[in-house]
Design a protein around this motif. Structure first.
Motif, PDB file in Angstrom:
ATOM      1  N   SER A  40     -22.372  39.928  47.426  1.00 12.37           N
ATOM      2  CA  SER A  40     -21.253  40.840  47.627  1.00 12.37           C
ATOM      3  C   SER A  40     -21.727  42.230  48.008  1.00 12.37           C
ATOM      4  O   SER A  40     -20.947  43.056  48.431  1.00 12.37           O
ATOM      5  CB  SER A  40     -20.416  40.923  46.352  1.00 12.37           C
ATOM      6  OG  SER A  40     -21.196  41.425  45.293  1.00 12.37           O
ATOM      7  N   GLU A  41     -23.013  42.499  47.868  1.00 13.17           N
ATOM      8  CA  GLU A  41     -23.577  43.786  48.234  1.00 13.17           C
ATOM      9  C   GLU A  41     -24.951  43.562  48.830  1.00 13.17           C
ATOM     10  O   GLU A  41     -25.571  42.534  48.618  1.00 13.17           O
ATOM     11  CB  GLU A  41     -23.699  44.687  46.997  1.00 13.17           C
ATOM     12  CG  GLU A  41     -22.376  44.902  46.289  1.00 13.17           C
ATOM     13  CD  GLU A  41     -22.571  45.508  44.919  1.00 13.17           C
ATOM     14  OE1 GLU A  41     -22.744  46.727  44.846  1.00 13.17           O
ATOM     15  OE2 GLU A  41     -22.564  44.749  43.955  1.00 13.17           O
ATOM     16  N   GLU A  76     -16.306  43.487  45.123  1.00 15.50           N
ATOM     17  CA  GLU A  76     -16.750  44.878  45.202  1.00 15.50           C
ATOM     18  C   GLU A  76     -15.762  45.800  44.496  1.00 15.50           C
ATOM     19  O   GLU A  76     -16.167  46.733  43.777  1.00 15.50           O
ATOM     20  CB  GLU A  76     -16.886  45.281  46.675  1.00 15.50           C
ATOM     21  CG  GLU A  76     -17.441  46.675  46.891  1.00 15.50           C
ATOM     22  CD  GLU A  76     -18.898  46.819  46.493  1.00 15.50           C
ATOM     23  OE1 GLU A  76     -19.344  47.967  46.319  1.00 15.50           O
ATOM     24  OE2 GLU A  76     -19.584  45.788  46.345  1.00 15.50           O
TER      25      GLU A  76
END
Length: 448
Positions: A40-41, A76
């Protein structure tokens, strides 16, 4: 035997793991990175609470495109809000299709390397709950005061197993009818008037005769087949899921309807593994009508906007009645993770299924707003006013009155059903003989 609890022993699980490892290549269905993991990052944030402790969670999700974007954006958002406040960080990891994800979950359970939270296709929840893979959520629901009556009733049916809740509705769907109204109008019709199977036959045939295009494009898909069966007063399986109803008057009527139109060149039929060819027909503006998940609404709306044709959406056409199955996924928690992680996992599940996030996910993806408060919110009302097509699946939900099939052997049974449909639609096999053979195979599989 009827859906009795099936406890997977070490030998059985070993076989599952072997099968999973053998199938770890790229999915031909999903256009995604060769790696099965998408974080997600770019890297995990070094978030911390006052005491410096952060609970790290892993979240497994399925599918790409807008669905992937939604999962990454919602993860996020959690990390930046509730996660930051409570010292929780979630990394979202892509796992392919539902079937691929479920295979990986089974293997991870054996290896004791489970994620903490995962999406789970609704018909598989009973099997994973009975095998002890996922955690009941009742105590967390009670402690958090979640109003379960706020979820649409039809979407709760598969989350409950033996009186306990094992999953909250997340990205949920029904099949709906899509149509290229520009093509229908070229043939002298308006898709808004397509309500019944008689209308379907008339308009599909008319389009083919007047434009040379296909009236309908479809592949051998058991989910939409179930919708067709429901509307003919039946269903793919009987009530206790021990036998198929397809080798019946209703089944032969449904399958024969499409076979006749295929023979006339009105329906463009594809094998069960060729769903992408239906999309190609849509992109080539070579078909007037097709059936797919409401979760595909944003995709088809984007195609229509790019090509400049008028897209329409409607209920699955009615025969004896309107009717639809439900599909999609719930969010579940793994059973073998530590208690601290369970508390954090619940915070994430509760966040992802709360009203505000449900609204965002529905608008982003086209999936149903699973909560009544979301469907009735000012934001959704404004969205429905701007895009009325998005409300069709929610209105059709009123005709979904049973749970998805949870027989643990149903996935295997569908392979036999799809093979029969492929034989009839593609290879012109005899309907009576093919359905009789399929019935014998499917009933044996269901009762293993």
């Amino acid at each position: 035997m009827k859906n009795q609890k099936r406890i997977l022993g070490a030998a059985a699980m070993a076989c599952i793991v072997a099968g999973t490892l053998a199938g770890c290549g790229n999915s031909g269905t999903d256009k995604a990175e060769s790696s099965a993991v998408v974080s997600s990052e770019a890297g995990k944030k070094e978030e911390s609470t006052a005491d410096g402790n952060v609970t790290e969670l892993t979240y497994w999700y399925c599918w790409t495109d807008k669905i992937q974007e939604n999962n990454l954006e919602m993860t996020e958002l959690f990390n930046e809000t509730v996660g930051k406040e409570k010292g929780i960080h979630v990394t979202a990891e892509y796992q392919g299709t539902y079937d691929e994800c479920h295979q990986k979950l089974q293997a991870a359970f054996v290896a004791n390397e489970m994620p903490d939270v995962s999406v789970m296709e609704i018909s598989s929840i009973r099997r994973f709950a009975e095998n002890g893979v996922i955690e009941p959520l009742d105590s967390y629901i009670a402690a958090s005061g979640v109003d379960m009556t706020d979820f649409y009733d039809a979407l709760l049916l598969n989350g409950e197993v033996d009186g306990s809740c094992y999953g909250l509705p997340y990205l949920r769907s029904t099949p709906i009818m899509y149509y290229n109204n520009s093509l229908l109008k070229e043939a002298g019709y308006d898709g808004a008037n397509l309500k019944t199977w008689d209308d379907l036959k008339e308009m599909a045939t008319g389009v083919h005769e007047k434009t040379g295009k296909y009236g309908i494009s479809q592949y051998s898909y058991t989910w939409t087949l179930d919708a067709f069966m429901i509307e003919h007063g039946s269903s793919i399986l009987n009530d206790d899921e021990t036998a198929t109803n397809l080798n019946s008057e209703a089944g032969k009527e449904v399958i024969g309807f499409y076979r006749d139109l295929i023979d006339q060149g009105v329906v463009h039929a594809f094998n069960s593994n060729e769903s992408d060819k239906v999309t190609a027909d849509v992109q080539n503006e070579d078909t007037a009508i097709w059936f797919s998940s409401t979760g595909d609404l944003t995709k088809f709306a984007s195609i229509a906007d790019e090509l400049g044709f008028e897209l329409g959406v409607g209920f699955i056409p009615m025969d004896q009645c309107y009717g639809t199955p439900t599909g999609g996924c719930n969010l579940v928690m793994m059973s073998k993770i530590p208690d601290k992680k369970k508390e954090a996992a619940w915070e994430f599940i509760n966040f992802m299924t709360d009203t505000e996030q449900t609204v965002k996910s529905s608008i982003k993806t086209g999936y149903l707003p699973a909560r009544k408060s979301a469907g009735e919110s000012d934001t959704m009302k404004a969205y429905f006013a701007e895009m009325p097509m998005a409300r069709v699946a929610l209105d059709q939900l009123a005709y979904a009155n049973r749970a998805a099939y949870s027989n643990p052997n149903y996935t295997e049974a569908t392979e036999a059903i799809k093979s029969a449909l492929d034989a009839i639609y593609i290879n012109n096999s005899d309907i009576d003989t093919t359905l009789a053979d399929m019935e014998t195979k499917v009933n044996k599989i269901l009762n293993q």
